[in-house]
Design a protein around this motif. Structure first.
Motif, PDB file in Angstrom:
ATOM      1  N   TYR A 296     -14.331  11.398  -4.142  1.00  0.00           N
ATOM      2  CA  TYR A 296     -13.287  12.423  -4.215  1.00  0.00           C
ATOM      3  C   TYR A 296     -12.275  12.248  -3.080  1.00  0.00           C
ATOM      4  O   TYR A 296     -11.062  12.383  -3.285  1.00  0.00           O
ATOM      5  N   SER A 297     -12.789  11.949  -1.886  1.00  0.00           N
ATOM      6  CA  SER A 297     -11.888  11.744  -0.748  1.00  0.00           C
ATOM      7  C   SER A 297     -11.013  10.511  -0.939  1.00  0.00           C
ATOM      8  O   SER A 297      -9.915  10.433  -0.387  1.00  0.00           O
ATOM      9  N   THR A 298     -11.478   9.540  -1.721  1.00  0.00           N
ATOM     10  CA  THR A 298     -10.661   8.357  -2.021  1.00  0.00           C
ATOM     11  C   THR A 298      -9.601   8.674  -3.073  1.00  0.00           C
ATOM     12  O   THR A 298      -8.461   8.212  -2.975  1.00  0.00           O
ATOM     13  N   LEU A 299      -9.972   9.465  -4.083  1.00  0.00           N
ATOM     14  CA  LEU A 299      -9.043   9.755  -5.170  1.00  0.00           C
ATOM     15  C   LEU A 299      -7.963  10.753  -4.763  1.00  0.00           C
ATOM     16  O   LEU A 299      -6.805  10.626  -5.185  1.00  0.00           O
ATOM     17  N   TYR A 300      -8.313  11.732  -3.964  1.00  0.00           N
ATOM     18  CA  TYR A 300      -7.394  12.834  -3.686  1.00  0.00           C
ATOM     19  C   TYR A 300      -6.078  12.368  -3.048  1.00  0.00           C
ATOM     20  O   TYR A 300      -4.996  12.790  -3.491  1.00  0.00           O
ATOM     21  N   PRO A 301      -6.093  11.513  -2.011  1.00  0.00           N
ATOM     22  CA  PRO A 301      -4.792  11.094  -1.449  1.00  0.00           C
ATOM     23  C   PRO A 301      -3.934  10.336  -2.453  1.00  0.00           C
ATOM     24  O   PRO A 301      -2.712  10.510  -2.481  1.00  0.00           O
ATOM     25  N   ALA A 302      -4.576   9.481  -3.272  1.00  0.00           N
ATOM     26  CA  ALA A 302      -3.789   8.721  -4.250  1.00  0.00           C
ATOM     27  C   ALA A 302      -3.137   9.647  -5.260  1.00  0.00           C
ATOM     28  O   ALA A 302      -1.966   9.484  -5.613  1.00  0.00           O
ATOM     29  N   VAL A 303      -3.876  10.643  -5.732  1.00  0.00           N
ATOM     30  CA  VAL A 303      -3.311  11.582  -6.702  1.00  0.00           C
ATOM     31  C   VAL A 303      -2.253  12.463  -6.050  1.00  0.00           C
ATOM     32  O   VAL A 303      -1.229  12.786  -6.661  1.00  0.00           O
ATOM     33  N   SER A 304      -2.462  12.828  -4.803  1.00  0.00           N
ATOM     34  CA  SER A 304      -1.475  13.665  -4.107  1.00  0.00           C
ATOM     35  C   SER A 304      -0.149  12.936  -3.948  1.00  0.00           C
ATOM     36  O   SER A 304       0.920  13.509  -4.146  1.00  0.00           O
ATOM     37  N   ARG A 305      -0.212  11.648  -3.599  1.00  0.00           N
ATOM     38  CA  ARG A 305       1.026  10.875  -3.459  1.00  0.00           C
ATOM     39  C   ARG A 305       1.674  10.630  -4.809  1.00  0.00           C
ATOM     40  O   ARG A 305       2.899  10.631  -4.927  1.00  0.00           O
ATOM     41  N   ALA A 306       0.845  10.414  -5.840  1.00  0.00           N
ATOM     42  CA  ALA A 306       1.415  10.157  -7.166  1.00  0.00           C
ATOM     43  C   ALA A 306       1.993  11.403  -7.799  1.00  0.00           C
ATOM     44  O   ALA A 306       2.750  11.318  -8.756  1.00  0.00           O
ATOM     45  N   ALA A 307       1.646  12.583  -7.278  1.00  0.00           N
ATOM     46  CA  ALA A 307       2.141  13.826  -7.885  1.00  0.00           C
ATOM     47  C   ALA A 307       3.629  14.015  -7.671  1.00  0.00           C
ATOM     48  O   ALA A 307       4.279  14.723  -8.427  1.00  0.00           O
ATOM     49  N   THR A 308       4.211  13.400  -6.653  1.00  0.00           N
ATOM     50  CA  THR A 308       5.636  13.517  -6.396  1.00  0.00           C
ATOM     51  C   THR A 308       6.388  12.573  -7.317  1.00  0.00           C
ATOM     52  O   THR A 308       6.169  11.367  -7.266  1.00  0.00           O
ATOM     53  N   PRO A 309       7.238  13.077  -8.217  1.00  0.00           N
ATOM     54  CA  PRO A 309       7.932  12.185  -9.145  1.00  0.00           C
ATOM     55  C   PRO A 309       8.805  11.184  -8.409  1.00  0.00           C
ATOM     56  O   PRO A 309       9.411  11.483  -7.379  1.00  0.00           O
ATOM     57  N   ALA A 310       8.839   9.985  -8.933  1.00  0.00           N
ATOM     58  CA  ALA A 310       9.689   8.945  -8.364  1.00  0.00           C
ATOM     59  C   ALA A 310      11.151   9.267  -8.619  1.00  0.00           C
ATOM     60  O   ALA A 310      11.497  10.010  -9.525  1.00  0.00           O
ATOM     61  N   PRO A 311      12.068   8.714  -7.802  1.00  0.00           N
ATOM     62  CA  PRO A 311      13.494   8.965  -8.032  1.00  0.00           C
ATOM     63  C   PRO A 311      13.905   8.497  -9.416  1.00  0.00           C
ATOM     64  O   PRO A 311      13.565   7.393  -9.845  1.00  0.00           O
ATOM     65  N   GLY A 312      14.627   9.348 -10.117  1.00  0.00           N
ATOM     66  CA  GLY A 312      15.069   9.012 -11.453  1.00  0.00           C
ATOM     67  C   GLY A 312      14.077   9.333 -12.528  1.00  0.00           C
ATOM     68  O   GLY A 312      14.334   9.101 -13.699  1.00  0.00           O
ATOM     69  N   CYS A 313      12.910   9.860 -12.159  1.00  0.00           N
ATOM     70  CA  CYS A 313      11.891  10.196 -13.155  1.00  0.00           C
ATOM     71  C   CYS A 313      11.951  11.686 -13.415  1.00  0.00           C
ATOM     72  O   CYS A 313      11.951  12.486 -12.484  1.00  0.00           O
ATOM     73  N   CYS A 314      11.985  12.057 -14.680  1.00  0.00           N
ATOM     74  CA  CYS A 314      12.084  13.470 -15.015  1.00  0.00           C
ATOM     75  C   CYS A 314      10.788  14.165 -14.676  1.00  0.00           C
ATOM     76  O   CYS A 314       9.720  13.630 -14.893  1.00  0.00           O
ATOM     77  N   PRO A 315      10.854  15.370 -14.112  1.00  0.00           N
ATOM     78  CA  PRO A 315       9.634  16.104 -13.809  1.00  0.00           C
ATOM     79  C   PRO A 315       8.961  16.555 -15.085  1.00  0.00           C
ATOM     80  O   PRO A 315       9.581  16.653 -16.132  1.00  0.00           O
ATOM     81  N   PRO A 316       7.673  16.818 -15.018  1.00  0.00           N
ATOM     82  CA  PRO A 316       6.945  17.215 -16.220  1.00  0.00           C
ATOM     83  C   PRO A 316       7.288  18.639 -16.624  1.00  0.00           C
ATOM     84  O   PRO A 316       6.723  19.601 -16.138  1.00  0.00           O
ATOM     85  N   THR A 317       8.269  18.769 -17.505  1.00  0.00           N
ATOM     86  CA  THR A 317       8.697  20.086 -17.959  1.00  0.00           C
ATOM     87  C   THR A 317       7.905  20.469 -19.197  1.00  0.00           C
ATOM     88  O   THR A 317       7.458  19.624 -19.961  1.00  0.00           O
TER      89      THR A 317
END
Length: 632
Positions: A296-317
């Motif tokens: 869990y400690s390995t997955l959580y940082p990766a998911v936290s960083r991936a949660a921020t949409p990349a520039p030009g990517c539409c947010p999950p509406t």
């Protein structure tokens, strides 16, 4: 499920899911009051069904039906959604009276929320430290035996309470008796402490002698004369802890005797593992929780960083009508592409277009879409060609265009999970040598995977979805474009379709699509795979019901059960249609995770055939032409 598909009846679980889907459509369509009512109606319906099942099983003396746990999960999800909808209704009523701006904004919560699920509704992943506390709460609450000094302390507290009570009853003139009571109390308390200290020293000496003796036994088992790796040293220490545990408990000896009497009884293996993992003080159960916290400690940082949409990517509406439950299990989804609306409920759906061309009339959008689809022969006879194209496009996208570090984090997490499960399995086989057979190993693996994956699957699936974001987006676009396309346009021959489709008021293979939708309610790879197998079996039952004269074209040679009634050329278009109707783009990530974590033995049997068939259908739907969009 097969019987339900054959006789046209609907299982209670399917009816409950229809009610929940209707509530979600209202919720995502910005109709919170109606959605709140539908959520409560769904919970009421589930409660009635479960009450009837309890009364039936009580009278018949039978076990609970297998769908009971799924119904409870669905009720829990509806309750969570009802609570959030009720909170939204409260905010709507209070909104006009709220000030326009607050000069002192409230501080944000210190717990980080990973993914905004639907229009700002937060779907939290617990921080690792909170997750670790929750995992260790059960073991901390486990009642431990008191040491001799602790027992003496309790006895002295009781003596002191009795002394104070007697002193309160004495008159001030009875000074001699008070002095005698005080000296007697001091003497008794001192004797208790001295005796307890002597007992504890003796106990510690015996425990140390036993520990050394068990450590020598563990050294002999692990060949201590050879240099051991850190992992082997840790395993040796855990094995010594297991031997020490067995010195204090009798139940392991009884289970070993049962395994020796019935070595081929797999039900004993299931019962043993269930009992072992339910004891929080057993070394194997403690190791399982430590490994879960590490993953869990390995997955959580990766998911936290991936949660921020990349520039030009539409947010999950939120997409009106989209099928999205608020899960406590594998529906914790993040970075979801704009998911399509699912097919309307049968009672609300528009009439399905006729399966055969009728008289000339005004062109319809569905007809335009169907005209842009390739026919069955060009679609599925050269399956290898379009699968090769999908593979080349996947390599060109680089796993959805994700940066290399995120893909490396996924590979690292997958490797950690495999290593953790291997460590748990090897330690279990060390503790119970009677399990060291091929069939018992497979059963042990299945029993270990379910409790191991249950708290980790939501976070793991979130990481898979972020890596396969582009593929899910392509599948989502196809689902949106072809959700109302007639079955014949997908390549299903008319002989495998019902003759009175419009009279039934539903779409063909509806039961299979509903069964496939249950996959996201599970959090164990083995149970998810069983759901896929049931989906293909329901397809075969429906096909036999629609085509009772054996007009289907089975393949020559031995075939798995799922493909026995119809051939692969007929199965793939039907399964593609079911995928379109399911409205679940996350099936791409689910199948990718299943392919990674399913035991190799299942991949060469019926389960592997069903998983491969579903992946082929997903790839086909993902590559459907986009020409229908322009025409529409």
């Amino acid at each position: 499920m097969a019987a339900a598909a054959g006789d046209g009846t609907v299982k209670p679980l399917q009816s409950a899911m229809k009610l929940a889907n209707g509530a979600i459509e209202l919720d995502t369509g910005d109709r919170p009051r109606e959605a709140y009512t539908e959520y409560l109606r769904s919970i009421h319906y589930i409660s009635q069904v479960l009450l009837e099942e309890v009364e039936t099983t009580k009278e018949a003396g039978e076990a609970m039906p297998p769908d009971t746990s799924r119904m409870l999960k669905l009720a829990q999800q509806c309750l969570e959604r009802a609570q959030s909808t009720a909170a939204k209704l409260g905010k709507i009523r209070l909104k006009p009276a709220m000030p326009a701006a607050s000069p002192n904004p409230q501080p944000a919560s210190r717990h980080r929320r990973v993914y905004s699920d639907e229009g700002g509704k937060l779907s939290p992943f617990l921080p690792p430290e909170i997750f670790q506390k929750l995992q260790g709460a059960e073991s901390q609450s486990f009642k431990k035996e008191l040491t001799p000094l602790e027992e003496a302390s309790l006895q002295n507290q009781k003596l002191k309470a009795a002394y104070e009570a007697r002193m309160a009853r004495l008159d001030p003139s009875q000074a001699m008796q008070k002095t005698s009571l005080t000296l007697s109390l001091q003497r008794q308390m001192m004797e208790n402490l001295v005796i307890a200290k002597a007992r504890e020293e003796t106990l510690q000496r015996k425990m140390e002698e036993r520990r050394l003796r068990l450590q020598e036994a563990a050294n002999r088992r692990f060949c201590s004369q050879v240099a051991l790796t850190p992992e082997e040293r840790e395993q040796r220490a855990l094995y010594a802890a297991i031997l020490e545990y067995e010195q204090d408990h009798d139940w392991p000896k009884h289970w070993k005797a049962k395994l020796k009497r019935s070595p081929g009884d797999l039900s004993l293996v299931t019962s043993l593992l269930s009992h072992l993992l339910s004891l929080p003080d057993h070394p194997i159960a403690q190791l399982l929780r430590r490994l879960q916290c590490a993953v869990y400690s390995t997955l959580y940082p990766a998911v936290s960083r991936a949660a921020t949409p990349a520039p030009g990517c539409c947010p999950p509406t939120p997409n009106p009508g989209s099928r999205r439950l608020r899960p406590s299990q594998s529906l914790h989804c993040m970075l979801s592409p704009c998911e399509p609306s699912t097919a309307p409920r049968p009672q609300d759906s528009p009439p399905t277009p006729p399966l055969h061309p009728g008289p000339a009339g005004p062109a319809s959008p569905v007809g335009d879409i169907a005209s842009g689809l390739p026919d069955k022969d060009s679609s599925f006879e050269d399956l290898e060609q379009f699968l090769g194209t999908s593979e080349r496009q996947g390599r060109g996208r680089g796993h959805g265009g994700q940066p290399e570090p995120q893909l490396q984090q996924l590979k690292s997490a997958v490797e950690d999970i495999h290593n953790a499960i291997d460590r748990l399995l090897s330690l279990t086989l060390l503790a119970f040598e009677g399990l060291n057979t091929a069939a018992s190993k497979d059963r042990c693996l299945a029993c270990i995977e379910e409790p191991f994956f249950s708290p980790l699957w939501p976070l793991l699936l979130a990481l898979y979805r972020s890596v396969h974001r582009a593929r899910e987006a392509a599948l989502s676009r196809s689902m949106e474009l072809y959700r109302n396309a007639p079955p014949t346009a997908i390549g299903i021959p008319t002989k495998l379709l019902p003759k009175d489709l419009e009279a039934k008021g539903t779409y063909p293979y509806c039961a299979a699509a509903q069964e496939l939708g249950l996959l996201v309610l599970e959090s164990c790879p083995q149970k998810k795979l069983e759901c896929i197998v049931r989906t293909l079996r329901v397809i075969c039952v429906c096909a036999e019901d629609y085509c009772p004269t054996s007009e289907a074209t089975p393949q020559a040679g031995p075939q798995p059960i799922a493909a026995a009634a119809i051939g692969a050329d007929d199965l793939l278009p039907i399964l593609s249609f079911v995928v379109l109707r399911s409205g679940l783009p996350q099936l791409v990530s689910e199948c990718a995770a299943l392919e990674e974590f399913i035991h190799e033995g299942y991949l060469i049997g019926e389960e592997g055939y069903c998983l491969t068939s579903l992946q082929s259908a997903l790839s086909y739907v993902e590559l459907l032409p986009r020409g229908g969009l322009a025409k529409q």
